[in-house]
Write a protein that holds these residues in place. Structure first.
Motif, PDB file in Angstrom:
ATOM      1  N   LEU A 318      53.239 -63.213  -3.757  1.00  0.00           N
ATOM      2  CA  LEU A 318      52.243 -62.371  -3.084  1.00  0.00           C
ATOM      3  C   LEU A 318      52.094 -62.722  -1.613  1.00  0.00           C
ATOM      4  CD1 LEU A 318      49.466 -62.129  -5.838  1.00  0.00           C
ATOM      5  CD2 LEU A 318      51.054 -60.352  -5.102  1.00  0.00           C
ATOM      6  N   VAL A 319      52.394 -63.954  -1.248  1.00  0.00           N
ATOM      7  CA  VAL A 319      52.275 -64.333   0.157  1.00  0.00           C
ATOM      8  C   VAL A 319      53.298 -63.594   1.015  1.00  0.00           C
ATOM      9  CG1 VAL A 319      51.317 -66.593  -0.377  1.00  0.00           C
ATOM     10  CG2 VAL A 319      53.795 -66.307  -0.245  1.00  0.00           C
ATOM     11  N   GLU A 320      54.306 -62.999   0.387  1.00  0.00           N
ATOM     12  CA  GLU A 320      55.323 -62.260   1.129  1.00  0.00           C
ATOM     13  C   GLU A 320      54.962 -60.800   1.310  1.00  0.00           C
ATOM     14  OE1 GLU A 320      59.009 -62.836  -0.852  1.00  0.00           O
ATOM     15  OE2 GLU A 320      58.761 -65.000  -1.067  1.00  0.00           O
ATOM     16  N   LEU A 321      53.777 -60.381   0.856  1.00  0.00           N
ATOM     17  CA  LEU A 321      53.381 -58.975   1.013  1.00  0.00           C
ATOM     18  C   LEU A 321      53.253 -58.596   2.487  1.00  0.00           C
ATOM     19  CD1 LEU A 321      50.737 -58.314  -1.794  1.00  0.00           C
ATOM     20  CD2 LEU A 321      53.058 -57.419  -1.595  1.00  0.00           C
ATOM     21  N   GLY A 322      52.788 -59.535   3.316  1.00  0.00           N
ATOM     22  CA  GLY A 322      52.670 -59.236   4.744  1.00  0.00           C
ATOM     23  C   GLY A 322      54.015 -58.866   5.349  1.00  0.00           C
ATOM     24  N   GLU A 323      55.050 -59.648   4.984  1.00  0.00           N
ATOM     25  CA  GLU A 323      56.392 -59.338   5.484  1.00  0.00           C
ATOM     26  C   GLU A 323      56.895 -58.005   4.944  1.00  0.00           C
ATOM     27  OE1 GLU A 323      60.920 -61.236   5.284  1.00  0.00           O
ATOM     28  OE2 GLU A 323      59.179 -62.348   4.522  1.00  0.00           O
ATOM     29  N   LEU A 324      56.587 -57.716   3.660  1.00  0.00           N
ATOM     30  CA  LEU A 324      57.007 -56.443   3.077  1.00  0.00           C
ATOM     31  C   LEU A 324      56.350 -55.268   3.789  1.00  0.00           C
ATOM     32  CD1 LEU A 324      58.479 -54.960   0.743  1.00  0.00           C
ATOM     33  CD2 LEU A 324      56.380 -55.211  -0.594  1.00  0.00           C
ATOM     34  N   VAL A 325      55.055 -55.400   4.039  1.00  0.00           N
ATOM     35  CA  VAL A 325      54.347 -54.328   4.756  1.00  0.00           C
ATOM     36  C   VAL A 325      54.863 -54.217   6.186  1.00  0.00           C
ATOM     37  CG1 VAL A 325      52.092 -53.633   5.648  1.00  0.00           C
ATOM     38  CG2 VAL A 325      52.301 -54.484   3.301  1.00  0.00           C
ATOM     39  N   GLY A 326      55.182 -55.345   6.797  1.00  0.00           N
ATOM     40  CA  GLY A 326      55.702 -55.318   8.158  1.00  0.00           C
ATOM     41  C   GLY A 326      57.012 -54.550   8.265  1.00  0.00           C
ATOM     42  N   GLN A 327      57.857 -54.653   7.254  1.00  0.00           N
ATOM     43  CA  GLN A 327      59.113 -53.896   7.272  1.00  0.00           C
ATOM     44  C   GLN A 327      58.846 -52.391   7.266  1.00  0.00           C
ATOM     45  OE1 GLN A 327      61.221 -55.341   3.881  1.00  0.00           O
ATOM     46  NE2 GLN A 327      61.725 -57.332   4.804  1.00  0.00           N
ATOM     47  N   SER A 328      57.869 -51.972   6.474  1.00  0.00           N
ATOM     48  CA  SER A 328      57.528 -50.544   6.458  1.00  0.00           C
ATOM     49  C   SER A 328      56.912 -50.109   7.781  1.00  0.00           C
ATOM     50  CB  SER A 328      56.561 -50.247   5.304  1.00  0.00           C
ATOM     51  OG  SER A 328      57.181 -50.494   4.055  1.00  0.00           O
ATOM     52  N   VAL A 329      56.080 -50.969   8.364  1.00  0.00           N
ATOM     53  CA  VAL A 329      55.487 -50.642   9.674  1.00  0.00           C
ATOM     54  C   VAL A 329      56.564 -50.520  10.725  1.00  0.00           C
ATOM     55  CG1 VAL A 329      53.956 -51.489  11.483  1.00  0.00           C
ATOM     56  CG2 VAL A 329      53.269 -51.672   9.073  1.00  0.00           C
ATOM     57  N   ALA A 330      57.564 -51.418  10.645  1.00  0.00           N
ATOM     58  CA  ALA A 330      58.656 -51.347  11.609  1.00  0.00           C
ATOM     59  C   ALA A 330      59.458 -50.069  11.463  1.00  0.00           C
ATOM     60  CB  ALA A 330      59.567 -52.558  11.435  1.00  0.00           C
ATOM     61  N   ALA A 331      59.442 -49.488  10.250  1.00  0.00           N
ATOM     62  CA  ALA A 331      60.155 -48.234  10.027  1.00  0.00           C
ATOM     63  C   ALA A 331      59.342 -47.023  10.449  1.00  0.00           C
ATOM     64  CB  ALA A 331      60.525 -48.111   8.555  1.00  0.00           C
ATOM     65  N   GLY A 332      58.162 -47.233  10.998  1.00  0.00           N
ATOM     66  CA  GLY A 332      57.363 -46.129  11.495  1.00  0.00           C
ATOM     67  C   GLY A 332      56.224 -45.726  10.595  1.00  0.00           C
ATOM     68  N   MET A 333      56.023 -46.400   9.482  1.00  0.00           N
ATOM     69  CA  MET A 333      54.933 -46.041   8.578  1.00  0.00           C
ATOM     70  C   MET A 333      53.659 -46.744   9.022  1.00  0.00           C
ATOM     71  SD  MET A 333      54.591 -46.782   4.471  1.00  0.00           S
ATOM     72  CE  MET A 333      56.109 -45.923   4.085  1.00  0.00           C
ATOM     73  N   VAL A 334      52.534 -46.078   8.850  1.00  0.00           N
ATOM     74  CA  VAL A 334      51.230 -46.664   9.120  1.00  0.00           C
ATOM     75  C   VAL A 334      50.688 -47.214   7.800  1.00  0.00           C
ATOM     76  CG1 VAL A 334      48.897 -46.282   9.982  1.00  0.00           C
ATOM     77  CG2 VAL A 334      50.826 -45.036  10.990  1.00  0.00           C
ATOM     78  N   VAL A 335      50.604 -48.527   7.707  1.00  0.00           N
ATOM     79  CA  VAL A 335      50.197 -49.180   6.469  1.00  0.00           C
ATOM     80  C   VAL A 335      48.997 -50.065   6.750  1.00  0.00           C
ATOM     81  CG1 VAL A 335      50.913 -50.604   4.537  1.00  0.00           C
ATOM     82  CG2 VAL A 335      52.594 -49.190   5.706  1.00  0.00           C
ATOM     83  N   ASP A 336      47.964 -49.925   5.915  1.00  0.00           N
ATOM     84  CA  ASP A 336      46.753 -50.741   6.022  1.00  0.00           C
ATOM     85  C   ASP A 336      46.711 -51.665   4.804  1.00  0.00           C
ATOM     86  OD1 ASP A 336      44.311 -51.845   6.550  1.00  0.00           O
ATOM     87  OD2 ASP A 336      43.139 -50.114   5.866  1.00  0.00           O
TER      88      ASP A 336
END
Length: 445
Positions: A318-336
């Protein structure tokens, strides 16, 4: 009807002899014994007829009829013994008495009946011998001491009764023992057959579970990263001429994601290759190996795949969720991303399942709702962890972009299987405003 143990053993394959005989050999034997007994009684009927003062022909016919009763010894041994006892005073049917007592003792009859009829035969033989010897002594045919008559009577009675009875009891007990052993062997063979079928079913179930797990893990590993690669590739194509620096960053991201996907695929494929030659009991799984060993090998391979693909200690956390969300943000998605409750560690399979749920949900947003704002919520509760991924309705541009990403339709199914396998609850479906929501509640232990 009374049968012996041998008749029961032969009856298992069905009767093939005439009338009540199960085999032709038994019929021929009984017919031969009856013929010999009839001849013996016919010869003994001659002196009987003379002593009784009746025609010799009548004594011979009576002896033939009495001796022929031996032919039914297997079907009615009691009747044969009773007839032999009845004609004992006429000094007839010695062969019939011996064979009848043997058959009676070997038959499956209550012991009290065998004892009663054997006692009757013993007493009858003793009395007939005693009377006959006394008559001979009176006529002067025998001149011995007084002790000889009872001794000879007892010896004659025991000699004509005890050996056939004891032999019949032994043969009957041996037949029943052999029949019991055959039944146990048949029962054991049936049990082994059932165990083999169950082992084959377990092996097939293990192979099916392994295939399902491999497919799910391959989907989790490939779908998310490849989806991001496609999104970054589209962005790279759009900004290649307008913003070269951003294009370079997107290209680097695509390369990193591709290398990560290849690394995870190599790990999984390496485990599969090592599982192909898994040895069980010193032999590799293949032709000639017991089905139970195949099931064990399949289970071992499945566990190795699970360990290498995220359900073991080395899986995502679960500590890797930040990195997972960051990959989607880098792809242009807005993730909260929001985390509620006290953050703590869980069992590896629990954390891996929660991570995979978020990963697959984000992948589905990239595929079906590109550009839509997404909310990822993680709640740490006392005895469970709750995960929810919800996206807003996609924009028109996102719909066009997302339409280019293929979907196999197995993502939601795989997520539900993971959660339910741990005893959790999984719910997914559209929201009232046109978005989509994925929720999972997983027990902490």
């Amino acid at each position: 009807m009374t049968t012996t143990g041998a008749d029961h053993a032969a009856a298992r394959t069905g009767p093939v002899g005439p009338w009540w005989w199960t085999r032709w050999r038994s019929a021929v034997l009984d017919g031969g014994l009856a013929l010999v007994s009839a001849v013996e009684c016919a010869l003994e009927g001659v002196p009987f007829a003379r002593d009784a003062g009746i025609p010799v022909a009548v004594g011979v016919v009576f002896g033939v009829l009495a001796g022929a009763v031996l032919v039914v010894r297997r079907r009615w041994p009691v009747a044969v013994v009773l007839v032999s006892v009845a004609i004992t005073p006429a000094q007839m049917g010695f062969l019939m008495g011996v064979v009848g007592l043997y058959t009676l003792a070997a038959a499956e009859l209550p012991r009290r009946i065998i004892a009663a009829l054997s006692g009757m035969s013993l007493v009858g033989m003793f009395l007939v011998t005693l009377v006959r010897l006394r008559q001979d002594m009176v006529r002067g045919d025998v001149s011995v001491g007084g002790w000889f008559v009872p001794f000879a009577s007892v010896t004659m009675a025991l000699g004509m009764t005890a050996p056939p009875v004891l032999l019949g009891l032994y043969v009957g007990a041996r037949r029943r023992l052999m029949e019991s052993l055959r039944e146990r062997a048949d029962s054991l063979e049936r049990e082994l057959h059932l165990l083999a079928e169950r082992a084959e079913e377990r092996a097939e179930w293990a192979r099916s579970e392994e295939r399902t797990r491999i497919a799910r893990e391959m989907h989790d590993v490939v779908a998310h990263r490849v989806s991001l690669m496609v999104v970054h590739a589209a962005a790279l194509q759009a900004v290649a001429r307008k913003d070269p620096e951003k294009a370079v960053r997107n290209a680097a991201l695509v390369g990193d994601m591709g290398r990560q996907a290849l690394t995870e695929l190599r790990e999984m494929l390496g485990v599969l290759r090592s599982g192909e030659g898994a040895a069980v009991g010193g032999r590799s799984v293949g032709a000639g190996v017991p089905l139970a060993a195949v099931g064990e090998a399949a289970a071992v391979a499945a566990s190795r795949v699970a360990e290498a693909s995220g359900e073991g200690v080395e899986g995502p956390r679960l500590v890797e969720l930040g990195e997972l969300v960051g990959q989607s943000v880098a792809a242009g998605m807005v993730v909260d991303l929001s985390v509620v409750g006290e953050v703590r560690s869980y069992a590896p399979e629990v954390e891996a399942t929660a991570y995979r749920v978020v990963q697959e949900a984000l992948t589905n947003v990239h595929k079906h709702a590109a550009g839509a704002k997404t909310y990822v919520r993680v709640a740490h509760r006392g005895s469970e962890i709750a995960v929810q991924v919800e996206n807003e309705p996609p924009s028109e541009v996102g719909v066009v972009s997302g339409a280019r990403l293929p979907s196999g339709g197995n993502g939601l199914v795989g997520m539900k299987e993971r959660v339910v396998a741990l005893g959790g609850v999984f719910v997914s479906g559209p929201t009232d405003v046109g978005g989509f929501r994925v929720s999972a509640v997983i027990p902490a232990s």
